[in-house]
Write an enzyme that holds these catalytic residues in place. Structure first.
Site, short mmCIF file in Angstrom:
data_model
loop_
_atom_site.label_atom_id
_atom_site.label_comp_id
_atom_site.label_asym_id
_atom_site.label_seq_id
_atom_site.Cartn_x
_atom_site.Cartn_y
_atom_site.Cartn_z
CB SER A 14 -10.71 -8.20 2.23
OG SER A 14 -11.87 -8.41 2.99
CE1 TYR B 61 -13.36 -9.95 -2.73
CE2 TYR B 61 -13.71 -10.27 -0.38
CZ TYR B 61 -13.35 -9.46 -1.43
OH TYR B 61 -12.96 -8.16 -1.19
CE LYS C 85 -9.94 -8.55 -2.73
NZ LYS C 85 -9.50 -7.45 -3.58
#
Ligand code: NAD
Ligand code: WQD
Length: 389
Positions: free
Chosen positions: A128, A156, A160
């Site tokens: 991302s 989050y 990643k």
């Protein structure tokens, strides 16, 4: 004969289902593994409605060690995985970070373990743009190239970046181990695809984003306002500075308040790079082909358009697609939001021969067609006239 066989984890979700469709349309055989935590099996039927081919589906939790073994046993022809399965709500990741690390990081470790056991050695990973964090902290890093140092600002994003490191270390170790054994290690490869903001739906109006809970992304929220499920959009900015606005044009909102956002963009709202979901899905297909043909080892690619749009611009563009003004109100900034996440997509343009083809207007029109024809998402059938087309 299929050109290859691919396992798609998280393949009934938003990006996964569009990628499964793109793979089937390119004559890949597709096997989906998903535990339906944030999706439904109806996505499989919609894929089949569009392309006439049906991916095989396994209801599997990737965090259960060995759960993917049954799939690799049953499909020895699978040589590649596209790994979407994850939790993805940025705000929630600060509330239950361990769940995020368990699903995202541990889920990937389980996947890599099964892949290694069955000699499945190409992985395309859903990373991302959020791994970059605030790229404006560096000079000359907007639009953001892959060389920009990463620095995620939320749990989050840290899952990643951790997964990127984990995949990189594992692929390198596998290549070295195989070479030491006198075998060809080059067939272990990974694409780390850093997506910017996915947007839109299938132009047929039959497939789109259908999350199980309440959406939190800008365009799905605007769609809810347009269809009357929400009374207004809350625009995240500081909301303290009083200014007089001069937003012209037929779709300028008359609900513009005396408050405005305070980001240092031209209209005070934050800038993002919205990429049509069909272009994003195509990016996965070309990255997979590249891994299988060129054996590059581990490589990161940005998937974005290179064009930044502000929140106000998005409200205008979606209002135009809908044909009516959409109310909004400027409120305080959302924690963790950054000013500008715009991709420099040159590496993917040059190396993968991939370039986003569709416009923001296409994304808005397609999203609106999907929303008005499927107000309950996959919980209701689309209108017959769409199916007849
Ligand atoms: P999504 O929630 O629609 O899809 C994720 C899928 O994973 C869902 O179908 C869900 O049911 C499944 N899943 C979750 N936990 C699982 C588990 N333990 N086992 C098996 N399946 C599981 O999300 P999406 O928008 O399609 O995102 C797909 C991937 O792309 C994710 O990895 C996400 O982090 C990443 N990503 C998304 C965006 C975005 O804005 N949508 C941007 C960048 C990256
Ligand atoms: C877009 C813009 C908001 C909602 C997130 C993740 C990122 C990636 C994509 C997974 C921002 C503004 C939003 C609202 C608003 N996902 N906004 N009011 O935050 O850029 O990216 O999704 O990897 O990791 O962080 O996307 O759609 O939430 O926001 O004003 O109600 O819209 O401030 O500028 P974001 P978004």
């Amino acid at each position: 004969m299929p050109v290859g066989s691919v396992l798609v984890t998280g393949g009934t979700g938003y990006i996964g289902s569009f990628t499964a469709l793109a793979l089937l349309e390119a004559d890949y055989k597709v096997v989906i593994a998903d535990n339906l935590y944030n999706s439904s099996q109806e996505a499989i039927r919609r894929i089949e409605l569009i392309c006439g081919k049906r991916p095989e589906f396994y209801n599997v939790d990737v965090t259960e060690p060995g759960s993917l073994d049954q799939i690799f046993e049953a499909h020895p022809d699978i040589d590649s995985v596209i790994h979407f399965a994850a939790l993805k709500a940025v705000g929630e990741s600060s509330e239950i970070p361990l769940e995020y690390y368990r699903t995202n990081v541990y889920g990937t470790i389980c996947l890599l373990t099964s892949m290694t056991k069955y000699n499945v050695s190409n992985i395309v990973f859903s990373s991302s743009a959020t791994v970059y964090g605030d790229a404006t902290r560096f000079p000359n890093m907007i639009p953001i190239p892959e060389e920009c140092p990463i620095g995620p600002t939320n749990p989050y994003g840290r899952t990643k970046s951790t997964i990127e490191a984990c995949i990189t270390d594992h692929v390198e170790a596998q290549r070295n181990n195989l070479k030491k054994q006198g075998k060809d290690g080059d067939h272990w490869n990974a694409a780390l695809l850093r997506y910017f903001n996915p947007a839109g739906s299938h132009p047929s109006g039959v497939m789109g984003e259908d999350p199980q809970g309440v959406p939190y992304n800008l365009l799905p929220l605007l769609a809810q306002v347009a269809i009357g499920k929400k009374d207004k959009l809350l625009v995240f900015g500081d909301g303290r500075t009083a200014v007089s606005h001069s937003h012209g044009g037929p779709y300028a909102t008359r609900f513009l308040t005396e408050l405005t956002a305070d980001y240092s963009s031209k209209d005070g709202t934050a800038i993002r790079d919205y990429i049509h979901i069909l272009d994003l899905a195509q990016g996965h297909l070309v990255a997979l082909n590249y891994l299988r043909d060129h054996h590059p080892g581990v490589r990161a690619w940005n998937l974005g358009t290179g064009k930044g749009s502000t929140v106000f611009h998005m409200i205008k563009a979606f209002s135009h697609a809908v044909g009516k003004e959409l109310p909004y109100q400027v409120v305080g900034r959302r924690a963790g939001d950054v000013l500008d996440l715009t991709a420099n997509p040159m590496r993917a343009n040059m190396e993968l021969g991939w370039k986003a083809q569709r416009s923001l207007e296409d994304a808005c029109e397609d999203l609106w067609r999907w929303t008005r024809n499927n107000p309950q998402g996959y919980r209701q059938n689309p209108p017959q006239e769409l199916l007849d087309k």
